[in-house]
Design an enzyme around this catalytic site. Structure first.
Site, PDB file in Angstrom:
ATOM      1  N   LYS A 161      32.205  50.427  26.341  1.00 33.75           N
ATOM      2  CA  LYS A 161      33.102  49.590  27.137  1.00 33.75           C
ATOM      3  C   LYS A 161      32.619  48.140  27.072  1.00 33.75           C
ATOM      4  O   LYS A 161      31.403  47.898  26.969  1.00 33.75           O
ATOM      5  CB  LYS A 161      33.072  50.122  28.585  1.00 33.75           C
ATOM      6  CG  LYS A 161      34.075  49.502  29.533  1.00 33.75           C
ATOM      7  CD  LYS A 161      33.977  50.201  30.906  1.00 33.75           C
ATOM      8  CE  LYS A 161      34.906  49.645  31.947  1.00 33.75           C
ATOM      9  NZ  LYS A 161      34.846  50.398  33.219  1.00 33.75           N
ATOM     10  N   SER A 202      36.540  55.180  37.174  1.00 30.36           N
ATOM     11  CA  SER A 202      36.940  54.581  35.889  1.00 30.36           C
ATOM     12  C   SER A 202      36.553  55.317  34.626  1.00 30.36           C
ATOM     13  O   SER A 202      37.017  54.957  33.554  1.00 30.36           O
ATOM     14  CB  SER A 202      36.385  53.170  35.797  1.00 30.36           C
ATOM     15  OG  SER A 202      37.222  52.317  36.507  1.00 30.36           O
ATOM     16  N   SER A 234      39.329  52.148  34.783  1.00 29.88           N
ATOM     17  CA  SER A 234      39.310  50.938  33.994  1.00 29.88           C
ATOM     18  C   SER A 234      38.804  51.129  32.561  1.00 29.88           C
ATOM     19  O   SER A 234      39.011  50.253  31.733  1.00 29.88           O
ATOM     20  CB  SER A 234      38.433  49.885  34.689  1.00 29.88           C
ATOM     21  OG  SER A 234      37.089  50.303  34.756  1.00 29.88           O
TER      22      SER A 234
HETATM   23  N1  GLN Z   1      40.295  51.905  40.264  1.00 29.03           N
HETATM   24  C1  GLN Z   1      39.096  51.567  40.931  1.00 29.03           C
HETATM   25  C2  GLN Z   1      39.016  50.087  41.167  1.00 29.03           C
HETATM   26  O1  GLN Z   1      39.885  49.412  40.736  1.00 29.03           O
HETATM   27  C3  GLN Z   1      37.895  52.062  40.176  1.00 29.03           C
HETATM   28  C4  GLN Z   1      37.491  51.185  39.058  1.00 29.03           C
HETATM   29  C5  GLN Z   1      36.198  51.580  38.430  1.00 29.03           C
HETATM   30  O2  GLN Z   1      35.697  52.683  38.616  1.00 29.03           O
HETATM   31  N2  GLN Z   1      35.603  50.627  37.732  1.00 29.03           N
HETATM   32  O3  GLN Z   1      38.127  49.592  41.758  1.00 29.03           O
END
Ligand code: GLN
Length: 474
Positions: free
Chosen positions: A77, A176, A152
């Site tokens: 990532k 994510s 994400s």
């Molecule tokens: N959807 C969650 C957020 O927007 C989790 C994102 C993540 O785990 N980086 O914070």
């Protein structure tokens, strides 16, 4: 083009028999990356470097000196630092930034001869659940290109889904890794908080962030965890406990006690096919002799608000370091110190990131600190205690990973609150630090992947892995 491999063990036997070489494998993945460029999974491909590394690994395989991850072609990532390579967390504000050191996870993988093929698209700084909040645009789901990848770590998931690499690393702050894995029909593992070093990971919310894996098999998740995990002097939040050889210790399962969330089957907010999928697995588990019991979780409605108050507070603090001075983007219109800060941050951060910095600053501000931040910390403690109490009575909690399968690209932008609420089933593990894994459980009637999640006890990833291996065979 080589065939589509589903595990490192399969690749290793191909290397042994001479069916493939690491170089051929990398070439084949690079071809698929080119063919699937429109999915937008990669922010950058390290093509020539990956090919050069492949030759080195092939020579080591020949000499019998190759590491545990020889043949593992992996994507990372875009928020994971790799020395000498750009890392942007899919944000304009990190434009031009090159990592000056490698994250511990990258170093440990390279030491075992993994090949890093590129850096993947993601929501900006990991903030999102659809990969639509990226400076580089949305990632398309390979199963249906009109649908989101999840987020994400959406690019990481699609890179594996479309066979552009064998595995990928993501980060999981509130789901994510698990949610995009479920949207793409893959295995997504978030280890216990404190298991894997965060050194060299671009921070979003430090008391939640964990590196996780997106793979096609449970065995590969176990192997990558075993390579990356364990104490590291650069991260003081790590548990000082030894790391089992997860991949070598996978055992057959004995009858288990499993709790599932009653609301996941009854709530109108959960898609009907997701409910049916959960119900069918509950039946299969019972038929196999496991005890599967419904539970009511009294703090269910507080999970998402607690997570977002705390994650945004931490984000507002972490992201204050992007000042247009030290690294990354600086506004060309800046004329003095104040305008350098203001303009660089206004132009460099995307809309969702700015929303979170403002909300996070608000909940930390003097007049509101007790009402929001301090209260959320107390609720986090209650959620942890209640979850621990459930896990004293049973071995795992079974949940859907997400309330619905991958949704249409464009929807999240219109309605951020609906997107926040879609994290309902993943944030419990994040708030409590517990390990959790999303496992592929077939497709819905439109061919979109579905996933179910198992949440386990702190630092008992081995039990989670053993059960997951069995679960994917159900
Ligand atoms: N959807 C969650 C957020 O927007 C989790 C994102 C993540 O785990 N980086 O914070």
């Amino acid at each position: 083009m080589t065939k589509s491999y589903t595990s490192l063990a399969e690749i290793k036997s191909g290397l042994q028999s001479g069916e493939i070489t690491v170089e051929k494998l990398v070439k084949s993945y690079l071809t698929k990356i080119t063919q699937n460029a429109h999915l937008n999974a990669f922010n950058e491909v390290f093509d020539s470097e990956a090919l050069a590394c492949a030759k080195v690994v092939d020579a080591r395989v020949q000499q019998g000196t190759a590491g545990k991850l020889a043949g593992m072609v992996i994507a990372i990532k875009d928020n994971i630092c790799y020395k000498g390579h750009k890392a942007a967390a899919s944000s304009k504000i990190l434009d031009g930034f090159t990592s000056v050191y490698s994250s511990t996870v990258v170093e440990r993988m390279l030491a075992e001869d993994a090949i890093i093929i590129g850096r993947c698209n993601c929501d900006e700084f990991g903030m999102g659940a659809a990969n639509e909040n990226s400076h580089f645009g949305a990632v398309k789901n390979y199963a249906d290109e009109t649908k989101v990848s999840g987020g994400s770590s959406g690019g990481s998931a699609v890179a594996v889904q479309a066979d552009m690499c064998l595995a990928a690393l993501g980060t999981d702050t509130g789901g994510s890794v698990r949610q995009p894995a479920s949207f793409c029909g893959l295995v997504g593992l978030k280890p216990t908080y404190g298991r894997i070093s965060r050194h060299g990971i671009i921070a979003y919310a430090s008391s939640f962030d964990q590196v996780g894996t997106i793979t096609k098999s449970v065995e590969d998740a176990a192997l990558l965890l075993e390579v990356m995990a364990g104490p590291d002097s650069y991260d003081s939040t790590l548990a000082q406990i030894s790391v089992p050889k997860f991949s070598q210790n996978i055992k057959p399962v004995t009858p288990k006690k499993i709790a599932y969330l009653q609301e996941a089957l009854s709530s109108p907010g959960v898609d009907a096919e997701v409910k049916n999928n959960l119900a069918s697995y509950i039946d299969k588990l019972r038929a196999d002799g496991h005890t599967v019991k419904p539970i009511a979780f009294e703090y269910l409605d507080y999970l998402v608000p607690t997570y977002y108050v705390l994650a945004m507070a931490e984000a507002s603090s972490n992201l204050s370091r992007y000042d247009g001075v030290h690294s990354g983007y600086r506004s060309p219109a800046a004329v003095d110190l104040v305008s350098t800060y203001k303009r660089s941050r206004s132009e460099g951060f995307g809309k969702e990131v700015k929303r979170r910095i403002m909300l996070g600053t608000f909940v930390l501000s003097a007049g509101y600190y007790d009402a929001y931040y301090a209260k959320a910390q107390k609720v986090r403690r209650l959620i942890r205690e209640k979850t621990d109490a459930i896990l004293q009575e049973c071995d795992f909690i079974l949940l859907p990973t997400a309330p619905e399968p991958a949704f249409a690209i464009g929807r999240g932008e219109k309605d951020p609150v609906t997107t926040y609420l879609s994290d309902i089933f993943t944030v419990q593990a994040s708030l409590t630090g517990a390990p959790a894994i999303s496992l592929p459980t077939g497709n819905n009637n439109k061919g979109l992947p579905l996933g179910l999640q198992l949440l386990g006890k702190h630092f008992e990833e081995q039990a989670l892995i053993d059960f997951s291996k069995y679960f994917v065979g159900l």
